[in-house]
Design a protein around this motif. Structure first.
Motif, PDB file in Angstrom:
ATOM      1  N   ILE A  86     -66.880 -21.107  -1.333  1.00 37.52           N
ATOM      2  CA  ILE A  86     -66.369 -22.172  -0.470  1.00 37.52           C
ATOM      3  C   ILE A  86     -67.078 -23.465  -0.853  1.00 37.52           C
ATOM      4  O   ILE A  86     -68.255 -23.654  -0.529  1.00 37.52           O
ATOM      5  CB  ILE A  86     -66.605 -21.838   1.013  1.00 37.52           C
ATOM      6  CG1 ILE A  86     -65.981 -20.476   1.345  1.00 37.52           C
ATOM      7  CG2 ILE A  86     -66.039 -22.933   1.916  1.00 37.52           C
ATOM      8  CD1 ILE A  86     -66.329 -19.970   2.719  1.00 37.52           C
ATOM      9  N   LEU A  92     -69.776 -14.550   1.260  1.00 43.34           N
ATOM     10  CA  LEU A  92     -69.172 -15.870   1.337  1.00 43.34           C
ATOM     11  C   LEU A  92     -70.261 -16.935   1.236  1.00 43.34           C
ATOM     12  O   LEU A  92     -71.319 -16.799   1.863  1.00 43.34           O
ATOM     13  CB  LEU A  92     -68.410 -16.053   2.650  1.00 43.34           C
ATOM     14  CG  LEU A  92     -67.270 -15.089   2.960  1.00 43.34           C
ATOM     15  CD1 LEU A  92     -67.789 -13.864   3.684  1.00 43.34           C
ATOM     16  CD2 LEU A  92     -66.214 -15.775   3.806  1.00 43.34           C
ATOM     17  N   LEU A 117     -68.093  -8.251   1.118  1.00 44.42           N
ATOM     18  CA  LEU A 117     -67.644  -9.552   0.627  1.00 44.42           C
ATOM     19  C   LEU A 117     -68.669 -10.603   1.042  1.00 44.42           C
ATOM     20  O   LEU A 117     -68.935 -10.777   2.231  1.00 44.42           O
ATOM     21  CB  LEU A 117     -66.269  -9.910   1.208  1.00 44.42           C
ATOM     22  CG  LEU A 117     -65.662 -11.233   0.729  1.00 44.42           C
ATOM     23  CD1 LEU A 117     -65.076 -11.067  -0.668  1.00 44.42           C
ATOM     24  CD2 LEU A 117     -64.574 -11.716   1.689  1.00 44.42           C
ATOM     25  N   GLN A 120     -56.671 -19.124   0.100  1.00 39.44           N
ATOM     26  CA  GLN A 120     -56.611 -17.798   0.703  1.00 39.44           C
ATOM     27  C   GLN A 120     -57.358 -16.796  -0.161  1.00 39.44           C
ATOM     28  O   GLN A 120     -57.481 -16.959  -1.364  1.00 39.44           O
ATOM     29  CB  GLN A 120     -55.160 -17.326   0.843  1.00 39.44           C
ATOM     30  CG  GLN A 120     -54.305 -18.202   1.746  1.00 39.44           C
ATOM     31  CD  GLN A 120     -52.913 -17.628   1.907  1.00 39.44           C
ATOM     32  OE1 GLN A 120     -52.740 -16.427   2.029  1.00 39.44           O
ATOM     33  NE2 GLN A 120     -51.909 -18.493   1.900  1.00 39.44           N
ATOM     34  N   PHE A 121     -57.842 -15.738   0.484  1.00 40.47           N
ATOM     35  CA  PHE A 121     -58.529 -14.671  -0.235  1.00 40.47           C
ATOM     36  C   PHE A 121     -58.107 -13.356   0.402  1.00 40.47           C
ATOM     37  O   PHE A 121     -58.297 -13.151   1.588  1.00 40.47           O
ATOM     38  CB  PHE A 121     -60.052 -14.853  -0.149  1.00 40.47           C
ATOM     39  CG  PHE A 121     -60.824 -13.958  -1.080  1.00 40.47           C
ATOM     40  CD1 PHE A 121     -61.223 -14.415  -2.327  1.00 40.47           C
ATOM     41  CD2 PHE A 121     -61.148 -12.659  -0.713  1.00 40.47           C
ATOM     42  CE1 PHE A 121     -61.942 -13.601  -3.192  1.00 40.47           C
ATOM     43  CE2 PHE A 121     -61.865 -11.839  -1.573  1.00 40.47           C
ATOM     44  CZ  PHE A 121     -62.258 -12.311  -2.812  1.00 40.47           C
ATOM     45  N   GLU A 122     -57.510 -12.473  -0.384  1.00 36.72           N
ATOM     46  CA  GLU A 122     -57.064 -11.174   0.109  1.00 36.72           C
ATOM     47  C   GLU A 122     -57.888 -10.082  -0.568  1.00 36.72           C
ATOM     48  O   GLU A 122     -58.094 -10.101  -1.781  1.00 36.72           O
ATOM     49  CB  GLU A 122     -55.576 -10.970  -0.189  1.00 36.72           C
ATOM     50  CG  GLU A 122     -54.685 -12.026   0.435  1.00 36.72           C
ATOM     51  CD  GLU A 122     -53.236 -11.890  -0.024  1.00 36.72           C
ATOM     52  OE1 GLU A 122     -52.872 -10.786  -0.470  1.00 36.72           O
ATOM     53  OE2 GLU A 122     -52.499 -12.873   0.055  1.00 36.72           O
ATOM     54  N   THR A 123     -58.338  -9.114   0.209  1.00 36.57           N
ATOM     55  CA  THR A 123     -59.190  -8.077  -0.364  1.00 36.57           C
ATOM     56  C   THR A 123     -59.230  -6.850   0.536  1.00 36.57           C
ATOM     57  O   THR A 123     -58.889  -6.928   1.717  1.00 36.57           O
ATOM     58  CB  THR A 123     -60.627  -8.598  -0.568  1.00 36.57           C
ATOM     59  OG1 THR A 123     -61.406  -7.617  -1.241  1.00 36.57           O
ATOM     60  CG2 THR A 123     -61.280  -8.925   0.762  1.00 36.57           C
ATOM     61  N   CYS A 155     -71.116 -15.872  -5.254  1.00 39.18           N
ATOM     62  CA  CYS A 155     -70.478 -15.257  -4.084  1.00 39.18           C
ATOM     63  C   CYS A 155     -69.077 -14.750  -4.438  1.00 39.18           C
ATOM     64  O   CYS A 155     -68.426 -15.260  -5.354  1.00 39.18           O
ATOM     65  CB  CYS A 155     -70.401 -16.248  -2.934  1.00 39.18           C
ATOM     66  SG  CYS A 155     -72.003 -16.669  -2.219  1.00 39.18           S
ATOM     67  N   ASP A 156     -68.618 -13.759  -3.693  1.00 37.61           N
ATOM     68  CA  ASP A 156     -67.282 -13.216  -3.923  1.00 37.61           C
ATOM     69  C   ASP A 156     -66.201 -14.222  -3.530  1.00 37.61           C
ATOM     70  O   ASP A 156     -65.170 -14.324  -4.181  1.00 37.61           O
ATOM     71  CB  ASP A 156     -67.100 -11.927  -3.123  1.00 37.61           C
ATOM     72  CG  ASP A 156     -68.150 -10.890  -3.467  1.00 37.61           C
ATOM     73  OD1 ASP A 156     -68.282 -10.556  -4.660  1.00 37.61           O
ATOM     74  OD2 ASP A 156     -68.854 -10.451  -2.542  1.00 37.61           O
ATOM     75  N   PHE A 157     -66.427 -14.924  -2.422  1.00 33.52           N
ATOM     76  CA  PHE A 157     -65.498 -15.970  -1.977  1.00 33.52           C
ATOM     77  C   PHE A 157     -66.290 -17.269  -1.934  1.00 33.52           C
ATOM     78  O   PHE A 157     -67.112 -17.480  -1.053  1.00 33.52           O
ATOM     79  CB  PHE A 157     -64.940 -15.613  -0.598  1.00 33.52           C
ATOM     80  CG  PHE A 157     -63.843 -16.541  -0.115  1.00 33.52           C
ATOM     81  CD1 PHE A 157     -63.258 -17.496  -0.944  1.00 33.52           C
ATOM     82  CD2 PHE A 157     -63.390 -16.465   1.190  1.00 33.52           C
ATOM     83  CE1 PHE A 157     -62.256 -18.327  -0.490  1.00 33.52           C
ATOM     84  CE2 PHE A 157     -62.380 -17.295   1.660  1.00 33.52           C
ATOM     85  CZ  PHE A 157     -61.819 -18.230   0.807  1.00 33.52           C
ATOM     86  N   ARG A 161     -57.202 -10.641   5.096  1.00 34.69           N
ATOM     87  CA  ARG A 161     -56.988 -11.931   4.458  1.00 34.69           C
ATOM     88  C   ARG A 161     -57.819 -12.997   5.156  1.00 34.69           C
ATOM     89  O   ARG A 161     -57.944 -13.001   6.373  1.00 34.69           O
ATOM     90  CB  ARG A 161     -55.504 -12.302   4.528  1.00 34.69           C
ATOM     91  CG  ARG A 161     -55.140 -13.626   3.902  1.00 34.69           C
ATOM     92  CD  ARG A 161     -53.632 -13.850   3.938  1.00 34.69           C
ATOM     93  NE  ARG A 161     -52.924 -12.727   3.349  1.00 34.69           N
ATOM     94  CZ  ARG A 161     -51.604 -12.726   3.086  1.00 34.69           C
ATOM     95  NH1 ARG A 161     -50.885 -13.785   3.384  1.00 34.69           N
ATOM     96  NH2 ARG A 161     -51.025 -11.690   2.557  1.00 34.69           N
TER      97      ARG A 161
END
Length: 445
Positions: A39, A29, A27, A19-22, A35-37, A7
């Motif tokens: 910001i 950023l 991944l 939050q990002f759970e994977t 992007c996967d996450f 996380r």
């Protein structure tokens, strides 16, 4: 190969609390929507960093970002394996990495996890062992802390370690640099302002106390704060409430306050430049950071760290320092402390163009030390004579001689093959700062 859900929790920055759970093996950023996450922070590059499952564990690497990727205040370089509780810095955003089954709600991190975050303070001299022990004891209290130490000795790093060791570590760490605040905007920066409160206040803005709510407010070089602002700060510390400039709403902040100064505040009180009541409010607990000349046994360890951090970015990479150069660094008194050592090594690495630093790469060291001593002496005399105001650092800044700046920037651009983003990273400055220097110094890149 370990595949374990993890996380990411954004603890500071525009995306705070996201939050990002994977458990995905790769991944990416960054700021870009691809992007996967994602910001949404302008200080984060479009594709900033990548987290990838590897044979060693879950590792993070930088994607040639503008500001670099840092874990627990250390550059990740070509890659670093993450541990639960690590703090990842991407621009101004900080993320907490935890494995899903290790996740702790804000304020409930284990003591061992919190304590490990203070490990970025480098040095094994007895004075540093005592400093780390003091930081560990401060983890159990919310009381204000006053950090004393010479310029460049590492007061901000100590403040970060105190923050990271405390239950507030999942909240933001907000830094206010007192000397950099224009007098007219001190209140606004600390407490915020309402729309129309003054010329240019086009919208309501939160101040540092609000932004640091649930975390830590670090007031750097508090001795530079003018008396009027000291009185207003004292009221907040006494009752925990404040108002935005131009507003009537009573606000509260649970931020823990850490202050730092390189001045003798008791002498400042005698001279009428610092409030005695504020001094005792801030100095509930006190931490003294030793100057580098009093812990010279730590120099090899510090040199090794800085060579690893900056040497990996150089082209060709700088891998080590020879014995004669190291002995010269150990003999030197370092009036500018760890900051001067760091900058001297960074400059030597950029200009060296060879894998091993030699004694000749530090030929200007004694000269730079004399300049540092002269600068400090001139500033102290000017302040004592009343020639400059207490909150005015323009005179001090003008005495920071820059005879090597053009050469250093040109060499950085050469090493980076004209890539300004990489050149800025080599120099340890933001890309915009590099552009400003190029313009000011008239460097045609």
């Amino acid at each position: 190969m370990l595949k374990k859900p993890y996380r990411l929790l954004v603890v500071t920055g525009p995306a705070r609390s996201v939050q990002f759970e994977t458990d995905r093996p790769v991944l990416r950023l960054g700021r870009d929507e691809s992007c996967d996450f994602v910001i949404p922070d302008t200080t984060v590059s479009r594709a900033h960093a990548e987290i990838r499952l590897s044979e060693e564990g879950i590792a993070i690497r930088d994607l040639e970002s503008a500001n670099g990727t840092w874990v627990n205040d250390e550059s990740v370089g070509r890659g670093r394996v993450l541990r639960s509780g690590d703090r990842i810095e991407l621009g101004d955003s900080q993320l907490l990495f935890t494995f899903e089954d290790d996740y702790a709600a804000p304020g409930t991190l284990s003591h061992d996890t919190r304590r490990s975050r203070g490990a970025s303070i480098i040095g094994s001299a007895p004075a540093m062992d005592a400093l780390r022990a003091t930081i560990e004891r401060l983890a159990t209290t919310d009381a204000a802390v006053l950090i004393l130490g010479e310029s460049g000795s590492g007061k901000e790093l100590v403040a970060k370690a105190i923050h990271a060791s405390h239950a507030h570590s999942l909240g933001p760490l907000v830094t206010v640099n007192a000397p950099a605040l224009p007098r007219s905007l001190v209140e606004s920066e600390l407490f915020g302002h309402e729309r129309g409160a003054f010329t240019g206040a086009a919208r309501r803005a939160d101040g540092a106390f609000t932004r640091a709510d649930g975390g830590t407010l670090f007031l750097d070089e508090i001795g530079e704060l003018e008396l009027a602002a000291q009185a207003k700060l004292l009221r907040v510390l006494e009752n925990g409430t404040f108002h935005r400039v131009g507003g009537n709403e009573e606000l509260r902040s649970t931020a823990r306050v850490i202050a730092a100064t390189n001045r003798d505040l008791e002498a400042e009180i005698e001279a009428g430049r610092f409030r005695e009541d504020l001094y005792y409010r801030l100095r509930v607990l006190q931490v003294v950071v030793p100057p580098l000349r009093e812990r010279k046994s730590d120099i090899p360890e510090l040199v090794d760290y800085f060579v690893r951090v900056f040497g990996s970015r150089a082209r060709p990479p700088v891998e080590s320092i020879d014995d004669s150069a190291l002995r010269a660094l150990e003999r030197y008194d370092w009036p500018g402390n760890v900051r001067q050592l760091k900058n001297s090594l960074r400059q030597a690495i950029v200009l060296a163009a060879k894998p091993v630093l030699a004694r000749s790469d530090f030929d200007g060291l004694e000269r730079s030390g004399d300049t540092e001593r002269l600068r400090r002496s001139a500033v102290e005399r000017a302040r004592a004579d009343g020639a400059i105001d207490e909150g005015d650092d323009s005179f001090e800044m003008s005495l920071n001689l820059e005879e090597n700046e053009r050469r250093l920037i040109r060499r950085s651009l050469e090493v980076a093959r004209g890539n300004k983003t990489k050149a800025a990273e080599l120099l340890g400055i933001a890309r915009n700062t590099l552009y400003e220097k190029l313009k000011r110094l008239g460097i045609d890149d």
